[in-house]
Structures are given as structure tokens and as C-alpha cells.
Design a protein around this motif. Structure first.
Motif, PDB file in Angstrom:
ATOM      1  N   GLY A  76       0.805  -1.202   0.000  1.00 31.31           N
ATOM      2  CA  GLY A  76       0.000   0.000   0.000  1.00 31.31           C
ATOM      3  C   GLY A  76       0.843   1.259   0.000  1.00 31.31           C
ATOM      4  N   TRP A  77       0.246   2.309   0.485  1.00 27.24           N
ATOM      5  CA  TRP A  77       0.819   3.645   0.482  1.00 27.24           C
ATOM      6  C   TRP A  77       2.173   3.679   1.204  1.00 27.24           C
ATOM      7  CZ3 TRP A  77      -1.302   7.981   4.089  1.00 27.24           C
ATOM      8  CH2 TRP A  77      -0.719   9.206   3.732  1.00 27.24           C
ATOM      9  N   GLY A  78       3.156   4.256   0.561  1.00 24.81           N
ATOM     10  CA  GLY A  78       4.442   4.501   1.198  1.00 24.81           C
ATOM     11  C   GLY A  78       5.506   3.452   0.965  1.00 24.81           C
ATOM     12  N   PHE A  79       5.156   2.318   0.343  1.00 32.56           N
ATOM     13  CA  PHE A  79       6.146   1.270   0.110  1.00 32.56           C
ATOM     14  C   PHE A  79       7.043   1.663  -1.059  1.00 32.56           C
ATOM     15  CE2 PHE A  79       7.822  -2.671  -1.589  1.00 32.56           C
ATOM     16  CZ  PHE A  79       8.129  -3.405  -0.458  1.00 32.56           C
ATOM     17  N   SER A  80       8.349   1.535  -0.879  1.00 30.64           N
ATOM     18  CA  SER A  80       9.285   1.868  -1.951  1.00 30.64           C
ATOM     19  C   SER A  80       9.644   0.618  -2.746  1.00 30.64           C
ATOM     20  CB  SER A  80      10.557   2.493  -1.367  1.00 30.64           C
ATOM     21  OG  SER A  80      11.531   2.661  -2.390  1.00 30.64           O
ATOM     22  N   PHE A  81       9.463   0.681  -4.046  1.00 28.63           N
ATOM     23  CA  PHE A  81       9.826  -0.440  -4.908  1.00 28.63           C
ATOM     24  C   PHE A  81      11.268  -0.339  -5.397  1.00 28.63           C
ATOM     25  CE2 PHE A  81       5.240  -0.274  -5.052  1.00 28.63           C
ATOM     26  CZ  PHE A  81       4.881  -1.606  -4.968  1.00 28.63           C
ATOM     27  N   ASP A  82      12.003   0.586  -4.851  1.00 29.23           N
ATOM     28  CA  ASP A  82      13.396   0.791  -5.239  1.00 29.23           C
ATOM     29  C   ASP A  82      14.306  -0.120  -4.425  1.00 29.23           C
ATOM     30  OD1 ASP A  82      15.557   1.843  -6.570  1.00 29.23           O
ATOM     31  OD2 ASP A  82      15.798   3.525  -5.172  1.00 29.23           O
ATOM     32  N   TYR A  83      14.054  -1.437  -4.501  1.00 25.62           N
ATOM     33  CA  TYR A  83      14.883  -2.391  -3.758  1.00 25.62           C
ATOM     34  C   TYR A  83      15.845  -3.097  -4.707  1.00 25.62           C
ATOM     35  CZ  TYR A  83      11.654  -6.074  -5.437  1.00 25.62           C
ATOM     36  OH  TYR A  83      10.915  -6.921  -6.218  1.00 25.62           O
ATOM     37  N   HIS A  84      16.740  -3.885  -4.143  1.00 21.50           N
ATOM     38  CA  HIS A  84      17.751  -4.581  -4.931  1.00 21.50           C
ATOM     39  C   HIS A  84      17.497  -6.087  -4.913  1.00 21.50           C
ATOM     40  CE1 HIS A  84      20.119  -0.899  -5.245  1.00 21.50           C
ATOM     41  NE2 HIS A  84      19.924  -0.731  -3.948  1.00 21.50           N
ATOM     42  N   ALA A  85      17.777  -6.742  -6.022  1.00 16.89           N
ATOM     43  CA  ALA A  85      17.617  -8.194  -6.107  1.00 16.89           C
ATOM     44  C   ALA A  85      18.489  -8.866  -5.051  1.00 16.89           C
ATOM     45  CB  ALA A  85      18.005  -8.681  -7.503  1.00 16.89           C
ATOM     46  N   GLY A  86      17.866  -9.719  -4.232  1.00 15.92           N
ATOM     47  CA  GLY A  86      18.564 -10.403  -3.151  1.00 15.92           C
ATOM     48  C   GLY A  86      18.161  -9.918  -1.770  1.00 15.92           C
ATOM     49  N   GLN A  87      17.489  -8.772  -1.691  1.00 18.98           N
ATOM     50  CA  GLN A  87      17.089  -8.239  -0.389  1.00 18.98           C
ATOM     51  C   GLN A  87      15.870  -8.987   0.156  1.00 18.98           C
ATOM     52  OE1 GLN A  87      16.896  -3.858  -1.203  1.00 18.98           O
ATOM     53  NE2 GLN A  87      18.521  -3.755   0.344  1.00 18.98           N
ATOM     54  N   TYR A  88      15.601  -8.768   1.451  1.00 18.64           N
ATOM     55  CA  TYR A  88      14.466  -9.408   2.112  1.00 18.64           C
ATOM     56  C   TYR A  88      13.471  -8.348   2.556  1.00 18.64           C
ATOM     57  CZ  TYR A  88      17.043  -7.868   6.260  1.00 18.64           C
ATOM     58  OH  TYR A  88      17.705  -7.111   7.181  1.00 18.64           O
ATOM     59  N   VAL A  89      12.268  -8.799   2.910  1.00 16.93           N
ATOM     60  CA  VAL A  89      11.232  -7.897   3.391  1.00 16.93           C
ATOM     61  C   VAL A  89      10.611  -8.513   4.647  1.00 16.93           C
ATOM     62  CG1 VAL A  89       9.394  -8.941   2.008  1.00 16.93           C
ATOM     63  CG2 VAL A  89       9.203  -6.542   2.692  1.00 16.93           C
ATOM     64  N   GLY A  90      10.269  -7.684   5.620  1.00 15.89           N
ATOM     65  CA  GLY A  90       9.582  -8.158   6.810  1.00 15.89           C
ATOM     66  C   GLY A  90       8.087  -8.211   6.556  1.00 15.89           C
ATOM     67  N   ILE A  91       7.436  -9.245   7.068  1.00 21.04           N
ATOM     68  CA  ILE A  91       5.988  -9.375   6.901  1.00 21.04           C
ATOM     69  C   ILE A  91       5.368  -9.745   8.249  1.00 21.04           C
ATOM     70  CG2 ILE A  91       6.305 -11.767   6.085  1.00 21.04           C
ATOM     71  CD1 ILE A  91       3.676 -11.438   4.517  1.00 21.04           C
ATOM     72  N   GLY A  92       4.344  -9.000   8.626  1.00 19.30           N
ATOM     73  CA  GLY A  92       3.610  -9.263   9.853  1.00 19.30           C
ATOM     74  C   GLY A  92       2.216  -9.756   9.518  1.00 19.30           C
ATOM     75  N   VAL A  93       1.839 -10.891  10.104  1.00 18.33           N
ATOM     76  CA  VAL A  93       0.570 -11.540   9.789  1.00 18.33           C
ATOM     77  C   VAL A  93      -0.244 -11.705  11.066  1.00 18.33           C
ATOM     78  CG1 VAL A  93      -0.505 -13.615   8.820  1.00 18.33           C
ATOM     79  CG2 VAL A  93       1.658 -12.777   7.889  1.00 18.33           C
ATOM     80  N   PRO A  94      -1.554 -11.382  11.026  1.00 18.15           N
ATOM     81  CA  PRO A  94      -2.389 -11.588  12.212  1.00 18.15           C
ATOM     82  C   PRO A  94      -2.682 -13.070  12.409  1.00 18.15           C
ATOM     83  CG  PRO A  94      -3.732 -10.776  10.394  1.00 18.15           C
ATOM     84  CD  PRO A  94      -2.312 -10.772   9.914  1.00 18.15           C
TER      85      PRO A  94
END
Length: 372
Positions: A76-94
Motif C-alpha cells: 500500500g501507500w508509502g512502500f518503496s519499490f526501489d529495492y535490490h535483487a537479493g534483499q528481504y522484506v519483513g511481513i507481519g501476519v495476524p
């Protein structure tokens, strides 16, 4: 006296974003809606809009093997797609009324993400991994999740080395997959060898696509099946890629697998040519003996074994401590060790009183007290 900009942005100071413009807009939303929460208004317009956090919606969950799946997320709003191949992302799930966080490598390539405004992670369900099993088997499209901005230093090298070796095992292929997809999209061709270890062909993540990448000349693919040949060894690596020691290497996989590669490269005098990504916490690998953990001025204590992290001990004792990835990556969980000794479950290194430690990857090595 604080500046007008500091006062303006204060209500949204904690919002996570790589985008300055998005952060400023969040601050504006926070200011004009104070004292009411901006999320009360934003959520009515779009559940992916938030002045406090990054959010995303699950678009699809597609099985890859019997125990793994690729999860496509529309941030959603505010996420930057300017990442590099190989990086990770944090995900929080209810899960059961509580937000549970983990970090997973992005398997999408940045170019595609910027075009369709989605990202993808590929998750393998682990027997001891409650959240990973939930993501693979229990996550429904449409679910709104929380996100942390992409991060990590294990990225596609630019420019590509003249001779590149990618060495992976199991789900360690995930960050490498983002790199290979990016290389194909950007029409990068070079002397690139991928050695991938898995129990059998059916267990190989992205098996068909890896073969397509090989057929297309992006990579030379070498599969090592452990049910037939046992664990990958330096001798096996020599057979699969005779010039491995002369190549720059990017490797990802279980701890023992990476330890083997580290020893092999150091023995060859090429330790600086090996770049590794560790993302699996191996419980009890270094034999921490456990003890009584006391949580600061709250004077709450709990007896735990040597495989229970200090973060988990706090949760069992009813002490909620800050955390992010729960894998020793993001540094969100760092606290001061007041007394005693703890051991890093990844490396076996002991830390003593007066040192700052990561609660998500440390266990008690005897009685200890945390400043929380």
C-alpha cells in the motif's frame, strides 16, 4: 526549540518508509487529524493506507512444491519499490489476534515490481515454523498484512563479476532467484554457474524456471540431490564446478552448508571471495544450557532451556519486548544484558553483562537479567 518541520512531522515520526514524499504525506495526514488517529480516516478510504505503518494485501498464494508457496503481495501507500535483487522484506501476519513477524527474501525482480506494483516472497513450511506453515497453508488472498521496508546487503553484484558462482541449498535459492530473474530481464549474460542442493528433483524450488534460465543462457545449472549423493561436500563442489575457487561466490542455505563453504574458501585462501546470507536460526546448535531469565525492574522471571530465545522467554513470562524480524537481521530487539551470560544461537558467541544483545537469537547460558 524544534523546527516547524519537526513539529509538523512528529505525529508520524515512527512510520516506516523509504520514501521521503510518502513520509511527508503521512505526517500531513497525522497533523490534520490529530488528536484523532489518522488511520481511523485512512482505513475508511483504503485499508492499505496507514499513517503509522506499511501495509500490503495478499494477491495470490501459489504452490511451488508440496511444502512451499510463492506469495504475491500488493503493498500500500508509502512502500518503496526501489529495492535490490537479493534483499528481504519483513511481513507481519495476524495469527490468533496477534501480529507475528518474520523476514523472507524477495523472489520478485525489482523491474517487474516497479511495473505491476507487487512484490513476491517464496516460503517453505518448516516443521517447527508456525508462521511459515501458516503462510504456505493458511493465508488467504485478500488478507491485509504489515510490511517492513526491503533491506539487506546480500544483493546482485553490479557489475557482474567476470566469473560468478551461486551456491544454494533448500530455500536458500530464494534470494538468488530474484537475482537470476533480474539478470534475465536486463539481458545480462556472463559466466554464471548455479550449484543448487536439494533432497530430490521434486524438492527443487522453481525447478522448471531454473531449467528455462539455463536453456536461455542466463546460468549454467548444476543440481546436487542429497538423497542420491549425500550432503554437498568440497569434493562434490569440485566435480560440479572445477574452477569454484577462482570465482566470486554468493551462497545461501542452512548453517552447516554455509560453514562447509566458508571452510573450503578459507582453506583455498579465497575467504574474501565468498558472500553469504544466513537466515535460518538453528536451535541448540551451540548447546546453551539455559537458566533463569529475569526481566529488569518488572522482576519477572522464568526458567527456560538452552533452545528458547530470550524473546520467547519474555513472551512466556508475559513481558512484551520490541522485535521485528525475529531472525537476528533487523536489530529491533536489541537490549542491555544487566547480569549473567547469554549465547548467540547462530554463532555460539557468549555475551556478558554490560553488552547489548539481540533477544530474538540469544538464549540463556546460565541465569541472566535483561534491562527491559
Amino acid at each position: 526549540m524544534s523546527s516547524w518541520r519537526e513539529r509538523f512531522e512528529a505525529p508520524a515520526h515512527a512510520a516506516s518508509s523509504n520514501s521521503k514524499r510518502a513520509a511527508w504525506l503521512r505526517a500531513a495526514a497525522a497533523r490534520v487529524t490529530t488528536p484523532l488517529l489518522p488511520d481511523d480516516y485512512l482505513h475508511l478510504v483504503n485499508p492499505l493506507w496507514s499513517a503509522r505503518e506499511l501495509r500490503g494485501r495478499i494477491v495470490a498464494v501459489t504452490p511451488e512444491t508440496e511444502d512451499s508457496a510463492t506469495i504475491v503481495i500488493k503493498p500500500g501507500w508509502g512502500f518503496s519499490f526501489d529495492y535490490h535483487a537479493g534483499q528481504y522484506v519483513g511481513i507481519g501476519v495476524p495469527v490468533d489476534g496477534r501480529w507475528t513477524w518474520r523476514s523472507y527474501s524477495l523472489t520478485s525482480d525489482p523491474d517487474t515490481s516497479r511495473g505491476d506494483k507487487t512484490v513476491a516472497i517464496t516460503v517453505k513450511a518448516l516443521p517447527e515454523g508456525f508462521l511459515s506453515s501458516h503462510l504456505v497453508n493458511g493465508l488467504a488472498p485478500g488478507t491485509v498484512v504489515r510490511l517492513a521496508a526491503p533491506a539487506g546487503e546480500f544483493v546482485l553484484p553490479e557489475p557482474l563479476p567476470e566469473k560468478l558462482l551461486l551456491v544454494t541449498a533448500g530455500s536458500g535459492i530464494t534470494p538468488i532467484m530474484s537475482m537470476l530473474r533480474t539478470m534475465r530481464r536486463r539481458n545480462r549474460r556472463g559466466d554464471v554457474v548455479l550449484v543448487h542442493s536439494a533432497p530430490s528433483e521434486e524438492d527443487v524450488l522453481f525447478r522448471r524456471e531454473l531449467q528455462e534460465l539455463a536453456d536461455d543462457g542466463v546460468v549454467t545449472l548444476k543440481l546436487w540431490l542429497t538423497r542420491d549423493g549425500g550432503r554437498l561436500s568440497p569434493d562434490a563442489l569440485e566435480r560440479l564446478c572445477p574452477d569454484w575457487a577462482r570465482r566470486q561466490a554468493w551462497a545461501c542455505g542452512p548453517g552447516g552448508f554455509l560453514d562447509m563453504l566458508t571452510e573450503a574458501y578459507e582453506a583455498a585462501g579465497r575467504g574474501d571471495a565468498l558472500h553469504i546470507e544466513r537466515f535460518a536460526l538453528e536451535r541448540g546448535a551451540h548447546g546453551a544450557q539455559g537458566g533463569t531469565v529475569t526481566f529488569g525492574t518488572r522482576d519477572r522471571s522464568i526458567e527456560v532451556d538452552g533452545a528458547t530465545t530470550l524473546l520467547e522467554a519474555g513472551e512466556k513470562a508475559g513481558v512484551q519486548m520490541t522485535y521485528g524480524c525475529r531472525m537476528g537481521i533487523c536489530q529491533t530487539c536489541v537490549v542491555m544484558l544487566d547480569k549473567g551470560c547469554v549465547r548467540d544461537l547462530r554463532t555460539g558467541v557468549e555475551h556478558v553483562e554490560g553488552e547489548r544483545i539481540q533477544t530474538c537469537v540469544s538464549a540463556a547460558a546460565g541465569d541472566c537479567t535483561l534491562d527491559v
